[in-house]
Scaffold this active site. Structure first.
Site, PDB file in Angstrom:
ATOM      1  N   ASP A  69       0.870  -1.180   0.000  1.00  0.00           N
ATOM      2  CA  ASP A  69       0.000   0.000   0.000  1.00  0.00           C
ATOM      3  C   ASP A  69       0.903   1.225   0.000  1.00  0.00           C
ATOM      4  O   ASP A  69       1.511   1.555   1.026  1.00  0.00           O
ATOM      5  CB  ASP A  69      -0.897   0.021   1.243  1.00  0.00           C
ATOM      6  CG  ASP A  69      -2.041  -0.969   1.166  1.00  0.00           C
ATOM      7  OD1 ASP A  69      -2.663  -1.064   0.088  1.00  0.00           O
ATOM      8  OD2 ASP A  69      -2.320  -1.643   2.167  1.00  0.00           O
ATOM      9  N   ARG A  77       4.265   3.307   2.748  1.00  0.00           N
ATOM     10  CA  ARG A  77       4.960   2.381   3.648  1.00  0.00           C
ATOM     11  C   ARG A  77       6.465   2.609   3.679  1.00  0.00           C
ATOM     12  O   ARG A  77       7.095   2.346   4.699  1.00  0.00           O
ATOM     13  CB  ARG A  77       4.675   0.934   3.246  1.00  0.00           C
ATOM     14  CG  ARG A  77       3.207   0.548   3.186  1.00  0.00           C
ATOM     15  CD  ARG A  77       2.445   0.870   4.454  1.00  0.00           C
ATOM     16  NE  ARG A  77       1.120   0.235   4.447  1.00  0.00           N
ATOM     17  CZ  ARG A  77       0.106   0.627   5.172  1.00  0.00           C
ATOM     18  NH1 ARG A  77       0.236   1.678   5.977  1.00  0.00           N
ATOM     19  NH2 ARG A  77      -1.057  -0.004   5.119  1.00  0.00           N
ATOM     20  N   ARG A 144      -7.058  10.573   1.714  1.00  0.00           N
ATOM     21  CA  ARG A 144      -6.647   9.556   0.734  1.00  0.00           C
ATOM     22  C   ARG A 144      -7.471   9.688  -0.546  1.00  0.00           C
ATOM     23  O   ARG A 144      -7.061   9.191  -1.601  1.00  0.00           O
ATOM     24  CB  ARG A 144      -6.823   8.152   1.308  1.00  0.00           C
ATOM     25  CG  ARG A 144      -5.980   7.875   2.536  1.00  0.00           C
ATOM     26  CD  ARG A 144      -6.441   6.622   3.266  1.00  0.00           C
ATOM     27  NE  ARG A 144      -6.208   5.401   2.490  1.00  0.00           N
ATOM     28  CZ  ARG A 144      -6.759   4.227   2.777  1.00  0.00           C
ATOM     29  NH1 ARG A 144      -7.601   4.116   3.811  1.00  0.00           N
ATOM     30  NH2 ARG A 144      -6.490   3.168   2.040  1.00  0.00           N
ATOM     31  N   LYS A 174      -9.866   1.033  -5.412  1.00  0.00           N
ATOM     32  CA  LYS A 174     -10.458   0.609  -4.142  1.00  0.00           C
ATOM     33  C   LYS A 174     -11.190   1.795  -3.522  1.00  0.00           C
ATOM     34  O   LYS A 174     -10.886   2.946  -3.856  1.00  0.00           O
ATOM     35  CB  LYS A 174      -9.384   0.062  -3.191  1.00  0.00           C
ATOM     36  CG  LYS A 174      -8.264   1.055  -2.836  1.00  0.00           C
ATOM     37  CD  LYS A 174      -7.169   0.370  -2.029  1.00  0.00           C
ATOM     38  CE  LYS A 174      -6.161   1.393  -1.540  1.00  0.00           C
ATOM     39  NZ  LYS A 174      -5.036   0.763  -0.820  1.00  0.00           N
ATOM     40  N   HIS A 175     -12.216   1.542  -2.685  1.00  0.00           N
ATOM     41  CA  HIS A 175     -12.706   0.280  -2.146  1.00  0.00           C
ATOM     42  C   HIS A 175     -14.125   0.116  -2.662  1.00  0.00           C
ATOM     43  O   HIS A 175     -15.035   0.785  -2.167  1.00  0.00           O
ATOM     44  CB  HIS A 175     -12.688   0.289  -0.627  1.00  0.00           C
ATOM     45  CG  HIS A 175     -11.332   0.617  -0.032  1.00  0.00           C
ATOM     46  ND1 HIS A 175     -10.857   1.905   0.104  1.00  0.00           N
ATOM     47  CD2 HIS A 175     -10.348  -0.194   0.440  1.00  0.00           C
ATOM     48  CE1 HIS A 175      -9.640   1.876   0.673  1.00  0.00           C
ATOM     49  NE2 HIS A 175      -9.307   0.621   0.881  1.00  0.00           N
ATOM     50  N   HIS A 187     -11.365  -1.407   9.353  1.00  0.00           N
ATOM     51  CA  HIS A 187     -10.333  -2.133  10.089  1.00  0.00           C
ATOM     52  C   HIS A 187     -10.818  -2.473  11.502  1.00  0.00           C
ATOM     53  O   HIS A 187     -10.334  -3.435  12.114  1.00  0.00           O
ATOM     54  CB  HIS A 187      -9.047  -1.298  10.202  1.00  0.00           C
ATOM     55  CG  HIS A 187      -8.379  -1.033   8.893  1.00  0.00           C
ATOM     56  ND1 HIS A 187      -8.711   0.042   8.107  1.00  0.00           N
ATOM     57  CD2 HIS A 187      -7.395  -1.702   8.237  1.00  0.00           C
ATOM     58  CE1 HIS A 187      -7.957   0.022   7.015  1.00  0.00           C
ATOM     59  NE2 HIS A 187      -7.159  -1.018   7.068  1.00  0.00           N
ATOM     60  N   ASP A 258     -10.055  -7.244   0.339  1.00  0.00           N
ATOM     61  CA  ASP A 258      -9.311  -6.487   1.336  1.00  0.00           C
ATOM     62  C   ASP A 258      -8.887  -7.493   2.417  1.00  0.00           C
ATOM     63  O   ASP A 258      -9.291  -8.658   2.411  1.00  0.00           O
ATOM     64  CB  ASP A 258     -10.162  -5.351   1.904  1.00  0.00           C
ATOM     65  CG  ASP A 258      -9.319  -4.175   2.406  1.00  0.00           C
ATOM     66  OD1 ASP A 258      -8.098  -4.350   2.603  1.00  0.00           O
ATOM     67  OD2 ASP A 258      -9.879  -3.080   2.601  1.00  0.00           O
TER      68      ASP A 258
END
Length: 361
Positions: A69, A77, A144, A174-175, A187, A258
């Site tokens: 990601d 990351r 985002r 996504k998503h 999450h 996911d």
């Protein structure tokens, strides 16, 4: 030593740290596994990352697909030695203040830099772009998202996709069918979006339709329930994946689940049940992150689903730039100018604060 020929399976797993342990090597040789997703915990510096990806790719043939990601903003990351990428909302702000063409040009530059730098380190795929609309409700999406306007989201995502392709990477929208309207973070909870299909069609689904027509390679569905359409979360729903995404929209690419360890997925039962439901709904490949024990539980007695398209879909997601080609690009003044320009778009607000996304923290 002879490298074993093991067809890629439909599970994407992860690893704990900077190098593979012997236990992880054995796990990654399992026929159930087809790819690896890396996280911030797997990154120390560029040389370490190159060593790690080479080690992963040397395990078997065809090589495991390596993903990350790496969207920009708070979901990047790898930091040290990489160009700091702005949050995608920066492009939406430029769209509003300087016009569509300027924002699209900037989006293409970001995609090019993002993909090329990852390609140089042996990464095949970044799970980007985010096609969720920014309704101002969802903190885990927030900046985002490119914009609230579906046309702006679609056009900026297409420009980013063009840049990704120059850097050897495919896109993953996504998503699906849109995570931006709900308040909850999937999450941590299973959010519900109470809008009708007509309302979703008029807004959130539009970027997915447009991107599907224009070569989007992969889609990742949301762990969100849309009860007016189906009582199951989108990633577990044949209505969403087989009927709406495949049949109605006509999407021909790869469907990645996911992460099946997210709270939004846990209500479906144990990991084997989550996997079964995902495959039956229409997912080609499932992600199981941050829980190697669950990967091992899934592997125990695992039967690979009958999916004649799986090998071709994995192959389609391979990075298309060879080592020499990407190294040549990185040395050009044009690419270095793009790196400097993209870095200039990033701001301290992109790097600090905001909801953590997808890491074991």
């Amino acid at each position: 030593m002879t490298v074993p020929h093991i067809p890629r399976g439909p599970v994407m797993a992860d690893i704990a740290a900077f190098r593979l342990t012997e236990e992880e090597k054995q796990r990654l040789l399992d026929p159930a596994i087809g790819g690896i997703i890396l996280f911030r915990r797997n990154f120390q510096n560029i040389e370490q990352l190159k060593t790690l990806t080479a080690e992963i790719k040397a395990l078997r043939t065809p090589e495991l697909i390596i993903a990350v990601d790496h969207e920009g903003g708070r979901v990047q990351r790898f930091i040290e030695g990489f160009t700091r990428l702005p949050a995608m909302s920066t492009l939406g702000e430029i769209w509003d203040s300087e016009g569509a063409e300027t924002a699209e040009t900037h989006a293409e530059h970001i995609g090019w830099v993002l993909a090329t730098e990852l390609s140089a380190c042996g990464i095949d795929l970044s799970f980007t772009p985010v096609l969720d609309l920014d309704w101002g409700n969802c903190a885990v999406i927030g900046n985002r998202s490119f914009h609230r306007n579906p046309e702006a989201v679609a056009r900026l995502a297409l420009a980013l996709q063009k840049g990704l392709a120059k850097g050897g990477m495919k896109s993953c929208g996504k998503h699906f069918p849109g995570h931006g309207f709900v308040e909850g973070d999937s999450h941590l909870v299973l959010p519900e979006d109470g809008r009708s299909l007509d309302e979703l069609e008029a807004a959130d689904l539009a970027p997915f339709r447009i991107m599907s027509r224009e070569g989007m390679a992969a889609v990742m569905p949301a762990h969100v329930v849309y009860p007016q359409v189906d009582t199951k979360p989108a990633g577990f729903s044949e209505i969403w994946l087989k009927q709406i995404l495949r049949r109605d929209i006509g999407f021909k690419g790869v469907i990645f689940s996911d992460d099946l360890t997210m709270e939004g997925a846990c209500g479906a039962g144990g990991i084997k049940e989550r996997a079964r439901i995902s495959f039956e709904a229409g997912c080609d490949i499932i992600l199981v992150c941050n829980r190697p024990d669950l990967v091992d539980e899934l592997r125990d007695g695992f039967t690979i689903p009958d999916n004649q398209d799986l090998a071709g879909r994995w192959q389609y997601m391979e990075n298309s730039l060879g080592h020499e080609a990407v190294q040549a690009v990185i040395q050009t003044t044009g690419f270095q100018a793009a790196q400097a320009f993209v870095a200039g778009l990033a701001s301290p607000q992109d790097t600090a604060g905001g909801v953590k996304v997808g890491e074991a923290f």
